[in-house]
Design a protein around this motif. Structure first.
Motif, PDB file in Angstrom:
ATOM      1  N   PHE A  30      11.394  38.705 -14.784  1.00 39.73           N
ATOM      2  CA  PHE A  30      12.166  37.802 -15.632  1.00 39.73           C
ATOM      3  C   PHE A  30      13.306  38.539 -16.331  1.00 39.73           C
ATOM      4  O   PHE A  30      14.437  38.051 -16.382  1.00 39.73           O
ATOM      5  CB  PHE A  30      11.246  37.125 -16.660  1.00 39.73           C
ATOM      6  N   VAL A  31      13.018  39.715 -16.842  1.00 36.59           N
ATOM      7  CA  VAL A  31      14.054  40.507 -17.530  1.00 36.59           C
ATOM      8  C   VAL A  31      15.152  40.915 -16.541  1.00 36.59           C
ATOM      9  O   VAL A  31      16.342  40.832 -16.866  1.00 36.59           O
ATOM     10  CB  VAL A  31      13.429  41.737 -18.218  1.00 36.59           C
ATOM     11  N   LEU A  32      14.777  41.326 -15.339  1.00 35.24           N
ATOM     12  CA  LEU A  32      15.781  41.707 -14.345  1.00 35.24           C
ATOM     13  C   LEU A  32      16.701  40.542 -14.006  1.00 35.24           C
ATOM     14  O   LEU A  32      17.901  40.719 -13.806  1.00 35.24           O
ATOM     15  CB  LEU A  32      15.107  42.229 -13.070  1.00 35.24           C
ATOM     16  N   SER A  33      16.150  39.342 -13.963  1.00 30.88           N
ATOM     17  CA  SER A  33      16.955  38.165 -13.645  1.00 30.88           C
ATOM     18  C   SER A  33      17.830  37.740 -14.821  1.00 30.88           C
ATOM     19  O   SER A  33      19.040  37.612 -14.686  1.00 30.88           O
ATOM     20  CB  SER A  33      16.050  37.010 -13.239  1.00 30.88           C
ATOM     21  N   GLN A  34      17.204  37.533 -15.956  1.00 36.63           N
ATOM     22  CA  GLN A  34      17.906  36.901 -17.063  1.00 36.63           C
ATOM     23  C   GLN A  34      18.755  37.857 -17.901  1.00 36.63           C
ATOM     24  O   GLN A  34      19.776  37.451 -18.437  1.00 36.63           O
ATOM     25  CB  GLN A  34      16.910  36.167 -17.958  1.00 36.63           C
ATOM     26  N   LEU A  35      18.333  39.094 -18.014  1.00 33.22           N
ATOM     27  CA  LEU A  35      19.090  40.014 -18.851  1.00 33.22           C
ATOM     28  C   LEU A  35      19.894  41.027 -18.050  1.00 33.22           C
ATOM     29  O   LEU A  35      20.915  41.512 -18.522  1.00 33.22           O
ATOM     30  CB  LEU A  35      18.158  40.725 -19.843  1.00 33.22           C
ATOM     31  N   GLU A  36      19.459  41.324 -16.840  1.00 32.55           N
ATOM     32  CA  GLU A  36      20.204  42.262 -16.001  1.00 32.55           C
ATOM     33  C   GLU A  36      21.102  41.525 -15.007  1.00 32.55           C
ATOM     34  O   GLU A  36      21.977  42.127 -14.408  1.00 32.55           O
ATOM     35  CB  GLU A  36      19.244  43.191 -15.249  1.00 32.55           C
ATOM     36  N   GLY A  37      20.832  40.228 -14.790  1.00 37.56           N
ATOM     37  CA  GLY A  37      21.682  39.424 -13.918  1.00 37.56           C
ATOM     38  C   GLY A  37      21.446  39.609 -12.430  1.00 37.56           C
ATOM     39  O   GLY A  37      22.287  39.246 -11.615  1.00 37.56           O
ATOM     40  N   LEU A  38      20.287  40.137 -12.045  1.00 37.61           N
ATOM     41  CA  LEU A  38      20.001  40.333 -10.626  1.00 37.61           C
ATOM     42  C   LEU A  38      19.567  39.023  -9.979  1.00 37.61           C
ATOM     43  O   LEU A  38      18.941  38.172 -10.615  1.00 37.61           O
ATOM     44  CB  LEU A  38      18.884  41.369 -10.438  1.00 37.61           C
ATOM     45  N   SER A  39      19.907  38.869  -8.711  1.00 38.54           N
ATOM     46  CA  SER A  39      19.461  37.693  -7.954  1.00 38.54           C
ATOM     47  C   SER A  39      17.994  37.873  -7.592  1.00 38.54           C
ATOM     48  O   SER A  39      17.454  38.984  -7.651  1.00 38.54           O
ATOM     49  CB  SER A  39      20.291  37.542  -6.677  1.00 38.54           C
ATOM     50  N   TYR A  40      17.362  36.786  -7.161  1.00 42.96           N
ATOM     51  CA  TYR A  40      15.958  36.869  -6.760  1.00 42.96           C
ATOM     52  C   TYR A  40      15.788  37.855  -5.602  1.00 42.96           C
ATOM     53  O   TYR A  40      14.834  38.622  -5.574  1.00 42.96           O
ATOM     54  CB  TYR A  40      15.427  35.496  -6.371  1.00 42.96           C
ATOM     55  N   ALA A  41      16.715  37.832  -4.653  1.00 43.22           N
ATOM     56  CA  ALA A  41      16.630  38.741  -3.509  1.00 43.22           C
ATOM     57  C   ALA A  41      16.750  40.198  -3.964  1.00 43.22           C
ATOM     58  O   ALA A  41      16.035  41.077  -3.468  1.00 43.22           O
ATOM     59  CB  ALA A  41      17.713  38.412  -2.493  1.00 43.22           C
ATOM     60  N   GLN A  42      17.658  40.465  -4.907  1.00 45.31           N
ATOM     61  CA  GLN A  42      17.810  41.823  -5.436  1.00 45.31           C
ATOM     62  C   GLN A  42      16.544  42.267  -6.161  1.00 45.31           C
ATOM     63  O   GLN A  42      16.131  43.422  -6.050  1.00 45.31           O
ATOM     64  CB  GLN A  42      19.015  41.906  -6.376  1.00 45.31           C
TER      65      GLN A  42
END
Length: 163
Positions: free
Chosen positions: A122-134
């Protein structure tokens, strides 16, 4: 007879510092986090005496601290971005800045209820801006698992909004 805690610290502290340096850019921070790892070990002295793989044990503790470290960093960045989003001429009130800080702290407490991997996703997606694939590539998780963890994180966010 030597103390198992002392032996663990003496035999593996330098290795642990190197483990942290490989994951962080700053040497001083690596030493601090290696120290924090050892402090966690010292809080559970009964677990040390029968260790067969001390580095695996230290790595498990350090990985938990590393997740906490990155989560805190992401929250700090989100806080700074929220403060920077207020135009200087508007002069964000101390009350509004406090409200943003409290909301981020509450979100952090709620996310702490997730499993560590789900929280990381969740943190990687919402705060780091990574896509699900990344995220899947970085964590070694399947796309489906990433989506499931994101759903859990969004559910927690909805809980926060409903309060």
């Amino acid at each position: 007879m030597s103390n198992p805690l002392q032996v663990l610290c003496e035999d593996h502290y330098d290795w642990l510092c190197q483990w942290w340096r490989r994951r962080l850019d700053q040497g001083d921070e690596a030493v601090d986090l290696a120290h924090d790892t050892m402090l966690r070990v010292l809080r559970k002295p009964n677990e040390v005496s029968g260790l067969r793989q001390p580095r695996a044990y230290l790595t498990t503790i350090a990985k938990g601290l590393l997740n906490d470290h990155w989560r805190r960093r992401s929250l700090e960045r989100a806080w700074l971005e929220a403060v920077a989003a207020h135009p200087p001429e508007a002069g964000a009130s101390p009350e509004s800045l406090l409200a943003v800080q409290q909301a981020l702290q509450q979100l952090d407490r709620l996310l702490a209820g997730l499993a560590p991997q789900a929280r990381t996703v969740f943190v990687l997606s919402q705060l780091e801006g990574l896509s699900y694939a990344q995220i899947a590539a970085r964590t070694g998780l399947s796309d489906r698992t990433v989506k499931r963890y994101m759903a859990q994180g969004f559910e927690i966010c909805l809980t926060l909004l409903e309060q």
